[in-house]
Scaffold this motif. Structure first.
Motif, PDB file in Angstrom:
ATOM      1  N   SER A 192       1.070  -0.819  -0.075  1.00  0.00           N
ATOM      2  CA  SER A 192      -0.354   0.115  -0.174  1.00  0.00           C
ATOM      3  C   SER A 192       0.860   1.417  -0.391  1.00  0.00           C
ATOM      4  O   SER A 192       2.022   0.784   0.416  1.00  0.00           O
ATOM      5  CB  SER A 192      -1.010   0.241   1.406  1.00  0.00           C
ATOM      6  OG  SER A 192      -0.403   0.148   2.486  1.00  0.00           O
ATOM      7  N   HIS A 193       0.389   2.291  -0.861  1.00  0.00           N
ATOM      8  CA  HIS A 193       0.832   3.629  -0.275  1.00  0.00           C
ATOM      9  C   HIS A 193       1.527   4.105   0.695  1.00  0.00           C
ATOM     10  O   HIS A 193       1.834   4.627   1.398  1.00  0.00           O
ATOM     11  CB  HIS A 193       0.026   4.502  -0.905  1.00  0.00           C
ATOM     12  CG  HIS A 193       1.005   6.139  -1.583  1.00  0.00           C
ATOM     13  ND1 HIS A 193       0.597   6.925  -0.634  1.00  0.00           N
ATOM     14  CD2 HIS A 193       1.370   6.225  -2.626  1.00  0.00           C
ATOM     15  CE1 HIS A 193       1.032   7.950  -0.394  1.00  0.00           C
ATOM     16  NE2 HIS A 193       2.316   7.964  -1.724  1.00  0.00           N
ATOM     17  N   ASN A 194       0.219   3.804   1.833  1.00  0.00           N
ATOM     18  CA  ASN A 194       0.452   4.265   3.853  1.00  0.00           C
ATOM     19  C   ASN A 194       1.596   4.122   4.052  1.00  0.00           C
ATOM     20  O   ASN A 194       2.668   4.045   4.515  1.00  0.00           O
ATOM     21  CB  ASN A 194      -0.529   4.409   4.285  1.00  0.00           C
ATOM     22  CG  ASN A 194      -1.660   4.593   4.139  1.00  0.00           C
ATOM     23  OD1 ASN A 194      -1.507   5.989   3.375  1.00  0.00           O
ATOM     24  ND2 ASN A 194      -3.187   4.700   4.114  1.00  0.00           N
ATOM     25  N   THR A 195       2.653   2.432   3.286  1.00  0.00           N
ATOM     26  CA  THR A 195       2.955   1.149   3.726  1.00  0.00           C
ATOM     27  C   THR A 195       4.092   1.935   3.645  1.00  0.00           C
ATOM     28  O   THR A 195       5.217   2.173   3.875  1.00  0.00           O
ATOM     29  CB  THR A 195       2.577  -0.207   2.876  1.00  0.00           C
ATOM     30  OG1 THR A 195       1.586  -0.560   4.151  1.00  0.00           O
ATOM     31  CG2 THR A 195       3.871  -0.639   3.981  1.00  0.00           C
ATOM     32  N   PHE A 196       4.122   2.132   1.806  1.00  0.00           N
ATOM     33  CA  PHE A 196       5.672   2.619   1.875  1.00  0.00           C
ATOM     34  C   PHE A 196       6.077   4.181   1.914  1.00  0.00           C
ATOM     35  O   PHE A 196       7.260   4.508   1.569  1.00  0.00           O
ATOM     36  CB  PHE A 196       5.266   2.812   0.229  1.00  0.00           C
ATOM     37  CG  PHE A 196       6.363   2.953  -0.797  1.00  0.00           C
ATOM     38  CD1 PHE A 196       6.899   2.428  -0.662  1.00  0.00           C
ATOM     39  CD2 PHE A 196       6.519   4.325  -1.817  1.00  0.00           C
ATOM     40  CE1 PHE A 196       8.242   2.383  -1.895  1.00  0.00           C
ATOM     41  CE2 PHE A 196       7.585   4.008  -2.631  1.00  0.00           C
ATOM     42  CZ  PHE A 196       8.534   3.870  -2.607  1.00  0.00           C
ATOM     43  N   MET A 197       4.807   5.290   2.426  1.00  0.00           N
ATOM     44  CA  MET A 197       5.282   6.215   3.428  1.00  0.00           C
ATOM     45  C   MET A 197       5.265   6.087   4.435  1.00  0.00           C
ATOM     46  O   MET A 197       5.752   7.658   5.010  1.00  0.00           O
ATOM     47  CB  MET A 197       3.913   7.689   2.392  1.00  0.00           C
ATOM     48  CG  MET A 197       4.379   7.246   1.221  1.00  0.00           C
ATOM     49  SD  MET A 197       5.979   8.253   0.537  1.00  0.00           S
ATOM     50  CE  MET A 197       5.979   9.543   1.037  1.00  0.00           C
ATOM     51  N   LYS A 198       5.575   4.648   5.423  1.00  0.00           N
ATOM     52  CA  LYS A 198       5.054   5.088   6.521  1.00  0.00           C
ATOM     53  C   LYS A 198       6.239   5.438   7.537  1.00  0.00           C
ATOM     54  O   LYS A 198       7.603   5.007   7.380  1.00  0.00           O
ATOM     55  CB  LYS A 198       4.765   3.489   6.909  1.00  0.00           C
ATOM     56  CG  LYS A 198       4.576   3.531   8.727  1.00  0.00           C
ATOM     57  CD  LYS A 198       4.297   2.193   9.439  1.00  0.00           C
ATOM     58  CE  LYS A 198       4.099   1.731  10.449  1.00  0.00           C
ATOM     59  NZ  LYS A 198       3.522   0.813  11.048  1.00  0.00           N
ATOM     60  N   LYS A 199       6.801   6.580   8.240  1.00  0.00           N
ATOM     61  CA  LYS A 199       7.723   7.355   8.954  1.00  0.00           C
ATOM     62  C   LYS A 199       8.289   5.837   9.383  1.00  0.00           C
ATOM     63  O   LYS A 199       8.085   5.088  10.367  1.00  0.00           O
ATOM     64  CB  LYS A 199       7.220   8.306   9.404  1.00  0.00           C
ATOM     65  CG  LYS A 199       7.032   9.344   9.153  1.00  0.00           C
ATOM     66  CD  LYS A 199       6.996  10.789   9.446  1.00  0.00           C
ATOM     67  CE  LYS A 199       6.249  11.988   9.101  1.00  0.00           C
ATOM     68  NZ  LYS A 199       6.211  13.421   9.789  1.00  0.00           N
ATOM     69  N   ASN A 200       9.738   6.219  10.114  1.00  0.00           N
ATOM     70  CA  ASN A 200      10.828   5.421  10.221  1.00  0.00           C
ATOM     71  C   ASN A 200      11.018   5.724  11.546  1.00  0.00           C
ATOM     72  O   ASN A 200      12.142   7.096  11.857  1.00  0.00           O
ATOM     73  CB  ASN A 200      11.546   4.716   8.959  1.00  0.00           C
ATOM     74  CG  ASN A 200      12.686   3.914  10.142  1.00  0.00           C
ATOM     75  OD1 ASN A 200      13.030   3.499  11.160  1.00  0.00           O
ATOM     76  ND2 ASN A 200      13.960   3.533   9.101  1.00  0.00           N
ATOM     77  N   SER A 201      10.992   4.863  12.978  1.00  0.00           N
ATOM     78  CA  SER A 201      11.253   6.369  13.987  1.00  0.00           C
ATOM     79  C   SER A 201      12.867   5.786  14.008  1.00  0.00           C
ATOM     80  O   SER A 201      13.155   6.611  15.527  1.00  0.00           O
ATOM     81  CB  SER A 201      10.891   5.037  15.223  1.00  0.00           C
ATOM     82  OG  SER A 201      10.916   3.908  15.368  1.00  0.00           O
ATOM     83  N   ILE A 202      13.580   4.921  14.027  1.00  0.00           N
ATOM     84  CA  ILE A 202      15.232   4.913  13.862  1.00  0.00           C
ATOM     85  C   ILE A 202      15.778   5.860  12.759  1.00  0.00           C
ATOM     86  O   ILE A 202      17.430   5.581  12.243  1.00  0.00           O
ATOM     87  CB  ILE A 202      15.703   3.508  13.902  1.00  0.00           C
ATOM     88  CG1 ILE A 202      15.290   2.395  13.118  1.00  0.00           C
ATOM     89  CG2 ILE A 202      14.626   2.889  15.555  1.00  0.00           C
ATOM     90  CD1 ILE A 202      16.100   0.989  12.818  1.00  0.00           C
ATOM     91  N   ALA A 203      15.004   6.474  12.110  1.00  0.00           N
ATOM     92  CA  ALA A 203      15.967   7.237  10.152  1.00  0.00           C
ATOM     93  C   ALA A 203      16.863   7.677  10.775  1.00  0.00           C
ATOM     94  O   ALA A 203      17.286   8.601  11.672  1.00  0.00           O
ATOM     95  CB  ALA A 203      14.846   7.677   9.978  1.00  0.00           C
ATOM     96  N   ASN A 204      17.581   7.734  10.182  1.00  0.00           N
ATOM     97  CA  ASN A 204      18.977   8.699  10.075  1.00  0.00           C
ATOM     98  C   ASN A 204      19.627   9.562   9.150  1.00  0.00           C
ATOM     99  O   ASN A 204      20.350   8.599   7.948  1.00  0.00           O
ATOM    100  CB  ASN A 204      20.430   7.743  11.143  1.00  0.00           C
ATOM    101  CG  ASN A 204      21.570   8.338  11.589  1.00  0.00           C
ATOM    102  OD1 ASN A 204      21.995   9.565  11.215  1.00  0.00           O
ATOM    103  ND2 ASN A 204      21.878   8.097  12.638  1.00  0.00           N
TER     104      ASN A 204
END
Length: 286
Positions: A192-204
């Motif tokens: 899904s597009h929502n899955t594709f754009m879901k924010k990653n809490s450990i992004a760096n």
């Protein structure tokens, strides 16, 4: 074209879980199991694909090319550079954009196409036409990327594959717990597009930028190594501390050419296999 450590290490993991089966497959394709221990393994795509052609009968599983990454318990951090980029990206959109750019560092001859259709995202795998078993190769790449997605506990809507199941009663779900559309015109994963754009809490973002710079250097190094001497030396790296297993027959098999063809190529560069081998050992000892 070659397969590098990301894929061969997954087979090493499979070997740890299913040593008897992987041992039998290695025996059939003429691959020494010790070579799998090399940290910088590089072998031709043909040998990689032959592994799974044999695996179908050894594991008695016609969907092994789709399921193997889960069988091998692949995780993104297990796939080194590309996996780390995947883990620390802001969302799947960013990570797949990077994978599109750098996938050939590890998997030569495969293209990843990401397209949006209304509220879904299709990730399509397209093998170069020169590859002998393109559908199988596309399935294997699908398997690795699907394992990455599921490792983040994201849902896959469905998988499409060009293969046709010979088992009428097969449950049309892979180990990724999603429907499989058999005998399609493409090889793809749909989320899904929502899955594709879901924010990653450990992004760096800083770490991703650093990893991308390393990926770019690796890509540049690979692109400059294209003559036969370099190809032979790349394969010799697989035999570190096991030089007694090296022969011109072994190396020519891995290159997918005859011994005479290899000798002719090296002769054009005014050298021989023995000279390349000795120079390689000398440089390593220095």
């Amino acid at each position: 074209m070659n397969i590098h450590s990301i894929a061969w290490r997954s087979i090493l993991r499979l070997q740890q879980i299913y040593p008897k089966e992987v041992g039998e497959i290695c025996k059939r394709i003429g691959l020494s199991e010790k070579i799998l221990l090399n940290q910088n393994l590089t072998l031709p795509i043909e040998m990689f694909l032959n592994f799974f052609i044999q695996a179908e009968s050894v594991f008695d599983d016609e969907l092994i090319s789709i399921n193997y990454s889960r069988m091998a318990q692949i995780r993104p951090n297990y796939a080194e550079l590309l996996g780390l980029i995947f883990v620390y990206s802001r969302h799947l959109k960013e990570s797949f954009k990077l994978l599109q750019s750098f996938i050939n560092i590890e998997l030569e001859g495969i293209n990843v196409l990401v397209t949006k259709h209304q509220d879904i995202i299709k990730i399509q795998f397209i093998a170069d036409p020169v590859i002998e078993y393109p559908s199988l190769y596309e399935n294997l790449c699908l398997s690795m990327l699907a394992a990455f997605i599921k490792s983040k506990r994201y849902a896959i809507k469905h998988i499409t594959t060009k293969i046709q199941s010979s088992n009428k009663s097969i449950n049309e779900k892979s180990v990724f717990n999603c429907p499989i559309n058999f005998n399609g015109t493409e090889t793809s994963i749909v989320i899904s597009h929502n899955t594709f754009m879901k924010k990653n809490s450990i992004a760096n973002s800083k770490l991703v930028a650093f990893l991308v710079s390393i990926a770019q250097k690796k890509l540049q190094q690979k692109q400059t190594r294209n003559n036969m001497i370099d190809k032979v030396e790349t394969l010799l790296c697989n035999y570190e501390n096991h030089y007694n297993n090296i022969s011109i027959q072994e190396i020519s098999n891995q290159l997918g050419i005859s011994v005479n063809t290899l000798r002719n190529h090296l002769s054009r560069d005014k050298t021989t296999f023995r000279q390349v081998f000795n120079n390689y050992k000398l440089n390593k000892s220095k």
